[in-house]
Design a protein around this motif. Structure first.
Motif, PDB file in Angstrom:
ATOM      1  N   PHE A  14       0.835  -1.205   0.000  1.00 22.92           N
ATOM      2  CA  PHE A  14       0.000   0.000   0.000  1.00 22.92           C
ATOM      3  C   PHE A  14       0.869   1.254   0.000  1.00 22.92           C
ATOM      4  N   GLU A  15       1.928   1.247   0.805  1.00 23.08           N
ATOM      5  CA  GLU A  15       2.823   2.406   0.849  1.00 23.08           C
ATOM      6  C   GLU A  15       3.494   2.632  -0.509  1.00 23.08           C
ATOM      7  N   ILE A  16       3.894   1.570  -1.161  1.00 23.75           N
ATOM      8  CA  ILE A  16       4.495   1.696  -2.495  1.00 23.75           C
ATOM      9  C   ILE A  16       3.480   2.259  -3.485  1.00 23.75           C
ATOM     10  N   GLU A  17       2.245   1.802  -3.389  1.00 25.44           N
ATOM     11  CA  GLU A  17       1.193   2.292  -4.276  1.00 25.44           C
ATOM     12  C   GLU A  17       0.955   3.791  -4.065  1.00 25.44           C
ATOM     13  N   VAL A  18       0.870   4.204  -2.818  1.00 31.61           N
ATOM     14  CA  VAL A  18       0.680   5.625  -2.499  1.00 31.61           C
ATOM     15  C   VAL A  18       1.878   6.429  -2.999  1.00 31.61           C
ATOM     16  N   LEU A  19       3.079   5.931  -2.754  1.00 28.80           N
ATOM     17  CA  LEU A  19       4.291   6.626  -3.188  1.00 28.80           C
ATOM     18  C   LEU A  19       4.320   6.795  -4.702  1.00 28.80           C
ATOM     19  N   ASN A  20       3.952   5.756  -5.431  1.00 28.77           N
ATOM     20  CA  ASN A  20       3.921   5.849  -6.898  1.00 28.77           C
ATOM     21  C   ASN A  20       2.967   6.941  -7.365  1.00 28.77           C
ATOM     22  N   HIS A  21       1.795   7.000  -6.782  1.00 26.64           N
ATOM     23  CA  HIS A  21       0.840   8.048  -7.144  1.00 26.64           C
ATOM     24  C   HIS A  21       1.415   9.427  -6.815  1.00 26.64           C
ATOM     25  N   TYR A  22       2.004   9.535  -5.640  1.00 28.39           N
ATOM     26  CA  TYR A  22       2.555  10.813  -5.184  1.00 28.39           C
ATOM     27  C   TYR A  22       3.697  11.273  -6.095  1.00 28.39           C
ATOM     28  N   LEU A  23       4.571  10.345  -6.472  1.00 31.69           N
ATOM     29  CA  LEU A  23       5.700  10.692  -7.339  1.00 31.69           C
ATOM     30  C   LEU A  23       5.253  11.030  -8.760  1.00 31.69           C
ATOM     31  N   ASN A  24       4.059  10.593  -9.122  1.00 33.62           N
ATOM     32  CA  ASN A  24       3.491  10.948 -10.425  1.00 33.62           C
ATOM     33  C   ASN A  24       2.789  12.303 -10.387  1.00 33.62           C
ATOM     34  N   GLY A  25       2.910  12.994  -9.258  1.00 30.73           N
ATOM     35  CA  GLY A  25       2.395  14.350  -9.163  1.00 30.73           C
ATOM     36  C   GLY A  25       0.961  14.478  -8.703  1.00 30.73           C
ATOM     37  N   GLU A  26       0.373  13.395  -8.238  1.00 34.65           N
ATOM     38  CA  GLU A  26      -1.013  13.447  -7.784  1.00 34.65           C
ATOM     39  C   GLU A  26      -1.091  14.051  -6.384  1.00 34.65           C
ATOM     40  N   LYS A  27      -2.146  14.811  -6.138  1.00 36.95           N
ATOM     41  CA  LYS A  27      -2.384  15.397  -4.821  1.00 36.95           C
ATOM     42  C   LYS A  27      -2.946  14.319  -3.894  1.00 36.95           C
ATOM     43  N   GLN A  28      -2.799  14.565  -2.602  1.00 38.35           N
ATOM     44  CA  GLN A  28      -3.292  13.601  -1.618  1.00 38.35           C
ATOM     45  C   GLN A  28      -4.781  13.330  -1.797  1.00 38.35           C
ATOM     46  N   SER A  29      -5.531  14.359  -2.105  1.00 40.34           N
ATOM     47  CA  SER A  29      -6.974  14.178  -2.297  1.00 40.34           C
ATOM     48  C   SER A  29      -7.274  13.288  -3.507  1.00 40.34           C
ATOM     49  N   GLU A  30      -6.477  13.410  -4.553  1.00 37.92           N
ATOM     50  CA  GLU A  30      -6.655  12.564  -5.740  1.00 37.92           C
ATOM     51  C   GLU A  30      -6.307  11.108  -5.431  1.00 37.92           C
TER      52      GLU A  30
END
Length: 67
Positions: free
Chosen positions: A27-43
């Motif tokens: 789950f942490e890796i999944e969140v990190l991938n989204h975050y590194l792709n420039g997505e906001k926390q809300s997204e």
């Protein structure tokens, strides 16, 4: 760029990926991938069907684990 520098950069990148895989949950890796792709926390929260606070906590945990 110097080919040797590129090789060393790639090796450092691969070491960081291994560190992530070793120390972070799926789950942490999944969140990190989204975050590194420039997505906001809300997204990220919407995509993963989680509360924004859960995503924020996860990002804080990731930062702590990777220090």
């Amino acid at each position: 760029n110097d080919p040797l520098d590129l090789l060393l950069d790639k090796e450092k990148f691969n070491e960081r990926i291994k560190l992530c895989e070793k120390n972070l949950s799926k789950f942490e890796i999944e969140v990190l991938n989204h975050y590194l792709n420039g997505e906001k926390q809300s997204e990220i929260a919407i995509k993963l069907d989680r509360d924004v606070k859960s995503i924020d906590n996860t990002l804080q945990r990731i930062k702590t684990k990777l220090k």
